[in-house]
Design a protein around this motif. Structure first.
Motif, PDB file in Angstrom:
ATOM      1  N   ARG A   1     -38.954  12.574 -35.679  1.00  0.00           N
ATOM      2  CA  ARG A   1     -39.519  11.324 -36.358  1.00  0.00           C
ATOM      3  C   ARG A   1     -39.968  11.399 -37.651  1.00  0.00           C
ATOM      4  O   ARG A   1     -40.808  12.261 -37.954  1.00  0.00           O
ATOM      5  CB  ARG A   1     -40.572  10.512 -35.324  1.00  0.00           C
ATOM      6  CG  ARG A   1     -41.296   9.388 -35.752  1.00  0.00           C
ATOM      7  CD  ARG A   1     -40.269   8.105 -35.956  1.00  0.00           C
ATOM      8  NE  ARG A   1     -39.438   8.115 -34.739  1.00  0.00           N
ATOM      9  CZ  ARG A   1     -39.756   6.992 -33.789  1.00  0.00           C
ATOM     10  NH1 ARG A   1     -40.706   6.363 -33.863  1.00  0.00           N
ATOM     11  NH2 ARG A   1     -38.889   6.795 -32.686  1.00  0.00           N
TER      12      ARG A   1
ATOM     13  N   PHE B   1     -47.618   8.811 -40.317  1.00  0.00           N
ATOM     14  CA  PHE B   1     -47.439   7.411 -40.658  1.00  0.00           C
ATOM     15  C   PHE B   1     -48.560   6.861 -42.005  1.00  0.00           C
ATOM     16  O   PHE B   1     -48.179   6.279 -42.689  1.00  0.00           O
ATOM     17  CB  PHE B   1     -47.574   6.711 -39.464  1.00  0.00           C
ATOM     18  CG  PHE B   1     -47.293   5.074 -39.679  1.00  0.00           C
ATOM     19  CD1 PHE B   1     -46.163   4.606 -39.864  1.00  0.00           C
ATOM     20  CD2 PHE B   1     -48.511   4.308 -39.916  1.00  0.00           C
ATOM     21  CE1 PHE B   1     -45.759   3.463 -40.124  1.00  0.00           C
ATOM     22  CE2 PHE B   1     -48.200   2.909 -40.108  1.00  0.00           C
ATOM     23  CZ  PHE B   1     -47.036   2.547 -40.163  1.00  0.00           C
TER      24      PHE B   1
ATOM     25  N   ALA C   1     -39.244   3.825 -39.739  1.00  0.00           N
ATOM     26  CA  ALA C   1     -39.479   5.155 -39.083  1.00  0.00           C
ATOM     27  C   ALA C   1     -37.964   5.558 -38.519  1.00  0.00           C
ATOM     28  O   ALA C   1     -37.046   4.447 -38.114  1.00  0.00           O
ATOM     29  CB  ALA C   1     -40.248   4.805 -37.666  1.00  0.00           C
TER      30      ALA C   1
ATOM     31  N   TYR D   1     -40.916   9.106 -41.253  1.00  0.00           N
ATOM     32  CA  TYR D   1     -41.382   7.939 -42.118  1.00  0.00           C
ATOM     33  C   TYR D   1     -41.168   7.989 -43.343  1.00  0.00           C
ATOM     34  O   TYR D   1     -41.494   8.688 -44.321  1.00  0.00           O
ATOM     35  CB  TYR D   1     -43.098   7.729 -41.884  1.00  0.00           C
ATOM     36  CG  TYR D   1     -43.387   7.968 -40.435  1.00  0.00           C
ATOM     37  CD1 TYR D   1     -43.220   6.768 -39.512  1.00  0.00           C
ATOM     38  CD2 TYR D   1     -43.710   8.992 -39.671  1.00  0.00           C
ATOM     39  CE1 TYR D   1     -43.423   6.808 -38.167  1.00  0.00           C
ATOM     40  CE2 TYR D   1     -44.155   9.079 -38.521  1.00  0.00           C
ATOM     41  CZ  TYR D   1     -43.954   7.970 -37.646  1.00  0.00           C
ATOM     42  OH  TYR D   1     -44.376   8.324 -36.227  1.00  0.00           O
TER      43      TYR D   1
END
Length: 141
Positions: free
Chosen positions: A5, A56, A78, A7
């Motif tokens: 993941r 984040f 994201a 950002y």
């Protein structure tokens, strides 16, 4: 296949370019993710979700900095990408700074986060939108 993941802090112009070209780029793409440096700099008992929140947060700060002198809404995308394309970025100070070695296709984006009001700086001010709501996010800019 495992995914990482990331950002992506974006400007309004960057989000419009993403919508038009269907990818964030060109490569290398500056992003934020859970890195070994971020893990080392935080307590060992932090959950993965808390580490992702820290990444984040740094992306939200970067989105604010990208605005320069203009007061606008922060935008963070994201995305889930191939871990082989993500490398820690030692040229930036943030502990979660990474570079992605290839453009990030729109199909890899899972959500957008947008300030409710231009000039907001708190994390509570960021609204969540599913990736399918790109047109709505663009309208709200």
């Amino acid at each position: 296949m495992s995914q990482t993941r990331i950002y992506l802090p974006l400007t309004a112009a960057g989000l419009r370019a993403l919508a038009k070209s269907r990818e964030a780029g060109p490569a290398p793409v500056a992003a934020y993710a859970v890195t070994s440096r971020l893990e080392r700099d935080n307590p060992a008992d932090l959950a993965e979700e808390e580490l992702e929140h820290a990444a984040f947060t740094e992306a939200a700060e970067a989105a604010f900095a990208l605005q320069g002198n203009e007061i606008g809404k922060r935008v963070i995308a994201a995305a889930d990408v191939d871990p082989a394309s993500v490398e820690p970025d030692g040229t930036r100070d943030e502990t979660s700074a990474v570079t992605v070695s290839e453009p990030v296709p729109l199909r890899r984006i899972v959500s957008f986060h947008l300030d409710e009001t231009a000039g907001d700086t708190g994390l509570d001010d960021l609204l969540w939108y599913d990736a399918t709501e790109l047109d709505e996010v663009l309208r709200l800019l």
